[in-house]
Design a protein around this motif. Sequence first.
Motif, PDB file in Angstrom:
ATOM      1  N   MET A  52     115.550  43.029  -2.286  1.00  0.00           N
ATOM      2  CA  MET A  52     115.712  41.887  -3.177  1.00  0.00           C
ATOM      3  C   MET A  52     116.849  42.133  -4.165  1.00  0.00           C
ATOM      4  N   CYS A  53     116.944  43.365  -4.664  1.00  0.00           N
ATOM      5  CA  CYS A  53     118.028  43.721  -5.580  1.00  0.00           C
ATOM      6  C   CYS A  53     119.388  43.547  -4.903  1.00  0.00           C
ATOM      7  N   ALA A  54     119.483  43.991  -3.647  1.00  0.00           N
ATOM      8  CA  ALA A  54     120.747  43.885  -2.908  1.00  0.00           C
ATOM      9  C   ALA A  54     121.131  42.419  -2.679  1.00  0.00           C
TER      10      ALA A  54
ATOM     11  N   SER B  64     122.068  34.854 -20.292  1.00  0.00           N
ATOM     12  CA  SER B  64     120.768  35.514 -20.145  1.00  0.00           C
ATOM     13  C   SER B  64     120.634  36.077 -18.736  1.00  0.00           C
ATOM     14  N   LEU B  65     119.610  36.914 -18.543  1.00  0.00           N
ATOM     15  CA  LEU B  65     119.376  37.487 -17.220  1.00  0.00           C
ATOM     16  C   LEU B  65     118.830  36.454 -16.242  1.00  0.00           C
ATOM     17  N   GLY B  66     118.254  35.389 -16.747  1.00  0.00           N
ATOM     18  CA  GLY B  66     117.622  34.403 -15.876  1.00  0.00           C
ATOM     19  C   GLY B  66     116.268  34.860 -15.380  1.00  0.00           C
TER      20      GLY B  66
ATOM     21  N   LEU C 112     121.122  42.013 -14.263  1.00  0.00           N
ATOM     22  CA  LEU C 112     122.194  42.312 -15.217  1.00  0.00           C
ATOM     23  C   LEU C 112     123.533  42.449 -14.491  1.00  0.00           C
ATOM     24  N   GLN C 113     123.523  43.141 -13.356  1.00  0.00           N
ATOM     25  CA  GLN C 113     124.746  43.266 -12.558  1.00  0.00           C
ATOM     26  C   GLN C 113     125.206  41.903 -12.058  1.00  0.00           C
TER      27      GLN C 113
END
Length: 204
Positions: free
Chosen positions: A81-83, A176-178, A165-166
């Motif tokens: 999910m991060c990717a 914002s980060l959302g 953040l990235q």
Amino acid sequence: MTKQSNILTADLIATLYSTLTALFTIDMVRPILRHLLIKHLDRHVNFIAQRYRQHHLGKIEMAIKNTSSPKYQLFLFVRFMCALLQNNLVEPSDIDHLVYQRLGALFITQPSDVFFEITSGVEVKIKASTAPVCNSSDAFYFCRLWIEETRFRMAILLDLSYAALQHRYRYGHGHSLGFPLIIGMIREASSAFRLSKQSISVNE
């Protein structure tokens, strides 16, 4: 699946996305691809959640090193999910709602199940209503499970927040980060370790 294959899969989807947007309009491709990805993520996290709860209700085996364990599979799924987020294939709001809806139901314990109280020293209290969840009267078992799950919960939420953040700095979407729901979950998990000076009666 490994961490490396997760990254490669995300890169492949990103390449497919760029190819499709070169052939068609972005407004046509992006909503369809996002919808398909979120549906896939939702089905997969539901499957992992079922395996995780079945695995841990009978025994406590929290080691991430066991690559066949549901916990390791969840660890890889979060990295995937991060990717996807870092490659702008999904929006922070997509992950925010998915994690909020699924993560709470995944774990056996909740941050509010255990609290710390200052009496003569520091005493750990277990909410009476949560004791039957483990089908065991062993408080040590439950506290160990709660600590491991709270730690793992925080690791998941912080990994996703770092990816958001990235995403924000790379694509410049707002200030914002959302992740309003995930930030709330981080606050809830971290507040579980606050010490209470007021004595609370708990039936054990």
